[in-house]
Each structure stands twice: as structure tokens, then as C-alpha cells.
Design a protein around this motif. Structure first.
Motif, short mmCIF file in Angstrom:
data_model
loop_
_atom_site.label_atom_id
_atom_site.label_comp_id
_atom_site.label_asym_id
_atom_site.label_seq_id
_atom_site.Cartn_x
_atom_site.Cartn_y
_atom_site.Cartn_z
N ARG A 108 0.84 -1.20 0.00
CA ARG A 108 0.00 0.00 0.00
C ARG A 108 0.87 1.25 0.00
NH1 ARG A 108 -3.36 1.23 -2.73
NH2 ARG A 108 -4.38 3.17 -2.32
N LEU A 154 -7.98 -3.43 4.59
CA LEU A 154 -7.15 -2.22 4.61
C LEU A 154 -7.65 -1.21 5.63
CD1 LEU A 154 -6.40 -1.76 0.79
CD2 LEU A 154 -4.93 -2.74 2.55
N ILE A 199 -7.47 2.90 1.71
CA ILE A 199 -8.17 1.61 1.74
C ILE A 199 -8.67 1.13 0.38
CG2 ILE A 199 -8.91 2.07 4.11
CD1 ILE A 199 -11.76 2.46 3.05
#
Length: 512
Positions: A108, A154, A199
Motif C-alpha cells: 500500500r 485495509l 483503503i
């Protein structure tokens, strides 16, 4: 973690599987590239300018999903982002192993480093600091449908960035707020678009994929070694591995496997001992190793190519294109590429276990081994059952894999009031693959144990130096079985062995 000198520089473009492994398993230090700092700051300024202009942009000045048409006041910006994280942290069930969560965190951070997400460098640095200090959020395994990204998993990661939820830290499970305080990390304070940027992506399923594809390659090499040992124990012929056969059917995996198998059995005393035995060809589980294992290799390489692209991609929505002066809503969050790849990986590696179990059966079954090995690989059979039930165990995990290998990606259930009407279910594909690979390890460990027992019965005639080095490694963990004992203990020792970095280094070295 701080004692590790190796650094991984995140620029959103060049992250490798080796880098992910180093950051996750070896504690390599993660840093944001200087070029990425500029890209991230530029993208963030663009977002802030849009807000000043009063522009209506999805996820920045509006609600999310079905609420995309609902405008949000400037004063509610921070509350909107925090509400997004809390409401989307809706996972349940058991928790992912910390290594998979760490992989997702690294991926991420790398995606955000590309500079198309509009996040602040401050918030991104909080995520990186958590990685470097070994603060790993507790993430439930259930919740993602693999589209709009891995939203729930997430969100649980970001929850910890906000000093909420629980984390793994210094060998304990504790409140995120306490871990951040101990590590002297300032909790994140989210503003426009930041929650969505954090996310909206495929990093949970892709992080799992990044670790599993590496393990799948190791198991491909191990399967070649166990197959070679079984062939030797059964006094099979290496003629079917002749590169000439693969030359006229030149799949890369088949050609590589033929080369490996030929090299593994080169200069084997056992092979030389039965060149005039009159056996023309072996059963498929031995004769067709290049074709079967080779096909698995090709599948693994395909999956690797997908993961390499995905983990260096911008996968949130909307995306900020500063040079083009555009904010575009699209579908890069959709997990379909990874979902298909993870289902494919599960199907492919399960074949390593399936064919391995067939070789295990040949080792213990006196009707298949032409009675050149004692029934169930034990002397004084009848009083002793030998390895009879070890083959049952192999059959059990192989059968379980047949169920697990059914693809998750072929199903979809609409979400968000049918706004999100086609989902990939990629997180399920990835989770299934975790269990499939674990079962493959069990099956190969059992074959390795049986094959080495079979090799013992060929002594004093020996196999090749390469294969005898593996035999020696096994015998350091488990002695020859001359009478019945608790097999579970032996099997678990071999399972531990095949997970050891040193053993995998040995397997890699002899398969070159």
C-alpha cells in the motif's frame, strides 16, 4: 528491526518480490524515495486546490459508494475520512498471519508512493513508520469481496494508524494507541481523500500473492527433488527426462524441469545398477514429471508477472493526474487480475501435491514398486504397519485441495446497493491459496520422508551426490524407521525442515 542495514526504497515503480520478502521476513528498513516525496506533495496540493475551488469530486467532497451524490461540507472533511475508516473496518473471524498484513502495508505504501492518490506525506510516513517499527495491525480474514479494493482489511490497517484497534508489537497483542506511543509514532489525522486513498486498493490479496508465489517456486524445486528421490528409490529410469523430448514440445517449464531432473540423477549409482533391468518405461507420476511440474512452473511464472505489475500500480479511486489537470474515477481497485492469478496459482500448485501422492503410493504399495521395496517400506511387515497411514495423510490433504482449488473468481455478489454489481472475490482466492500451499507442503514432506526410507533400502548403492545431500539433511532430522513409531512426529520434523531457509537454499543450489 532497526538493526537491519538493508533498505527498501519505495518509488511506486520498482518494488520486487525479493524486496517484499526482505521487508516482511527480514525486517529491511523501508523508505520513501525522494522523487516520490515530490510526486506525493504535488498530488496533495492539487487536491487541496480542488477543495478551495469548491469542486465536486468523488471521495474528496462527496460521500462514498451509493452515497457518491451526497455533498460533504468542508468542516466535515476530517470526520468524513475517520467515519470511512471506522465504518469500513467491518471484518470478522480469525486474523491474518502478521506477515501477510505486513506485505499489504508495504504494497500500500508503494502504491501511494506513485503520487496519484492525493495523500499527504505525513500520513504516508505514519504507515511507513509502523512498518519499520514492526507494528502490525490485527486484520480479520473475512470482509473483502475483492472490488473497490480490499476495503475491510485495509480499513483495519488504517484503524491502527488512527490509534484504534489492536496490533502485534514486540511479540504481544496490544492496543494500537499503546504501540504507537511506545514507538513514538504520531497517529495519523486524515483529511480530504486520505481515508479513501489508504483503503481503496488490492494490497491485501496482492500482498498474500507476493509471498505465496515465492513459496510456490520453492515448492516446485522441492517437488523435482522429491520426484527424483522417489524415482531412484523405485529404480525408475531417467530416460523420460531426456532434453530431446522437451525440445520437440518446448514449453519453458517442461524444458527446465527436464534439465533439473537429468542433473539431479546424473552419475547415480542406483541408475547404473539397473540399466539392464528390462523395464521400458515408468508410470506417469514418474515419467511425466517434466510435463506436469513444468506446467506448474509456467503457471507460477505467469502469476509472478501479474503480482509484479499489480504491486507497482496505483489502484485507488479516483486517481489524480496533475499534469493532465484531471481527477478520474475508474476501476483500478478491481481485483480481477489478482483474483484470477491466485485461483490459477492454487490450481497449479495443487497438482504438485496430487502427483506427489501418487509417487508416495508407489513407494509403499508392493504391487506398484514391483516388490523391489518391502511393503509399506518396513521390515517385518504385519507386525509393523510402516508408512501405510502416511499415504492416507497425503491422500487426505490432496483431496482437501481438490475442494479448495475450485475458483472463487467465478462467483460474484453485488454490494453497495448494486452500485458495485460485479466483484472479484480475490481475497477469497488468496486465502484459499494459503491453505492449498500448506497442504502441498504436507504432501511433499511425506513423499520426501518415504523416498529417503526407500533410498535406505538401496544402500550401499547410492544415488547421485546431489540427492544424497538431501537424504543426509533428512536423516539429520529423522532416522531410518526399522520398526513402528509415532509417524506424526517424523512428518512434522520434515515439514519444519522444508520451511527452513538453509534447506531451501540447498534445494535451490542442487536444482541449478
Amino acid at each position: 528491526m532497526s538493526g537491519i542495514s538493508k533498505k527498501i526504497i519505495l518509488d511506486g515503480e520498482s518494488l520486487t518480490l525479493k524486496d517484499v520478502y526482505s521487508a516482511v521476513r527480514e525486517g529491511a528498513h523501508v523508505e520513501l524515495a525522494k522523487t516520490s516525496v515530490k510526486k506525493v506533495e504535488r498530488s496533495r496540493k492539487y487536491v487541496e486546490d480542488l477543495v478551495k475551488k469548491g469542486a465536486v469530486v468523488y471521495g474528496i467532497t462527496t460521500g462514498f459508494g451509493e452515497f457518491a451524490s451526497v455533498g460533504i461540507k468542508k468542516d466535515d472533511a476530517a470526520r468524513l475520512q475517520k467515519n470511512l475508516i471506522m465504518s469500513h473496518a467491518a471484518g470478522c473471524g480469525e486474523y491474518y498471519e502478521p506477515e501477510f498484513v505486513r506485505a499489504a502495508m508495504v504494497l500500500r505504501a508503494n502504491a501511494l508512493a506513485k503520487g496519484y492518490s492525493g495523500i499527504t506525506t505525513r500520513t504516508l510516513q505514519t504507515l511507513i513508520d509502523m512498518i519499520n517499527h514492526g507494528i502490525t495491525p490485527m486484520v480479520p480474514i473475512h470482509g473483502s469481496v475483492g472490488s473497490s479494493g480490499d476495503l475491510a482489511p485495509l480499513a483495519h490497517i488504517v484503524l491502527a494508524m488512527l490509534a484504534m484497534g489492536e496490533v502485534h508489537y514486540k511479540g504481544k497483542i496490544m492496543k494500537a494507541a499503546g504501540a504507537l506511543k511506545q514507538a513514538k509514532i504520531t497517529k495519523a489525522e486524515l483529511s480530504y481523500k486520505e481515508g479513501l486513498a489508504l483503503i481503496n486498493g488490492t494490497q491485501m490479496m496482492c500482498g498474500i500473492g507476493a509471498l505465496l508465489v515465492r513459496r510456490a517456486h520453492q515448492l516446485y524445486l522441492l517437488a523435482n527433488v522429491t520426484a527424483a528421490l522417489s524415482t531412484e528409490a523405485l529404480m525408475g529410469t531417467p530416460r523420460a527426462f531426456n532434453p530431446l523430448i522437451s525440445m520437440v514440445r518446448p514449453h519453458k517449464g517442461q524444458m527446465l524441469t527436464s534439465k533439473i531432473m537429468t542433473a539431479l540423477m546424473s552419475n547415480s549409482g542406483i541408475v547404473k545398477s539397473h540399466t539392464e533391468c528390462g523395464e521400458v518405461q515408468d508410470a506417469y507420476s514418474i515419467r511425466c514429471v517434466p510435463q506436469v511440474h513444468g506446467a506448474v512452473y509456467d503457471a507460477v511464472k505467469y502469476v509472478e508477472s501479474v503480482i509484479n505489475v499489480e504491486m507497482n500500480s496505483a489502484t485507488d479511486n479516483p486517481l489524480i493526474f496533475v499534469d493532465e489537470d484531471e481527477v478520474i474515477s475508474g476501476g483500478n481497485f478491481h481485483g480481477e487480475p489478482v483474483a484470477i492469478a491466485m485461483d490459477f496459482l492454487g490450481i497449479a500448485v495443487s497438482e504438485l501435491a496430487s502427483i506427489s501422492e501418487r509417487r508416495s503410493d508407489r513407494l509403499v504399495n508392493p504391487n506398484n514398486s514391483h516388490r523391489t521395496l518391502p511393503a509399506f517400506l518396513i521390515k517385518n511387515g504385519g507386525l509393523n504397519s510402516g508408512f501405510m497411514i502416511a499415504q492416507y495423510t497425503a491422500a487426505a490433504v490432496v483431496s482437501e485441495n481438490k475442494v479448495l482449488a475450485h475458483p472463487a473468481v467465478v462467483d460474484t455478489i453485488p454490494t453497495s446497493a448494486n452500485k458495485e454489481d460485479f466483484n472479484s472475490m480475490g481475497s477469497i482466492s488468496a486465502r484459499k491459496c494459503i491453505k492449498i500451499i500448506s497442504n502441498v507442503e504436507y504432501a511433499l514432506a511425506i513423499e520426501l520422508l518415504l523416498a529417503c526410507q526407500g533410498i535406505d533400502f538401496r544402500l550401499p548403492v547410492k544415488s547421485s551426490k546431489k540427492l544424497m545431500s538431501v537424504h543426509a539433511a533428512v536423516r539429520k532430522q529423522v532416522t531410518h524407521m526399522s520398526e513402528d513409531r509415532v509417524l506424526s512426529e517424523d512428518i512434522n520434523k520434515i515439514i519444519d525442515l522444508i520451511k527452513m531457509p538453509e534447506f531451501n537454499a540447498l534445494i535451490e543450489s542442487i536444482c541449478k
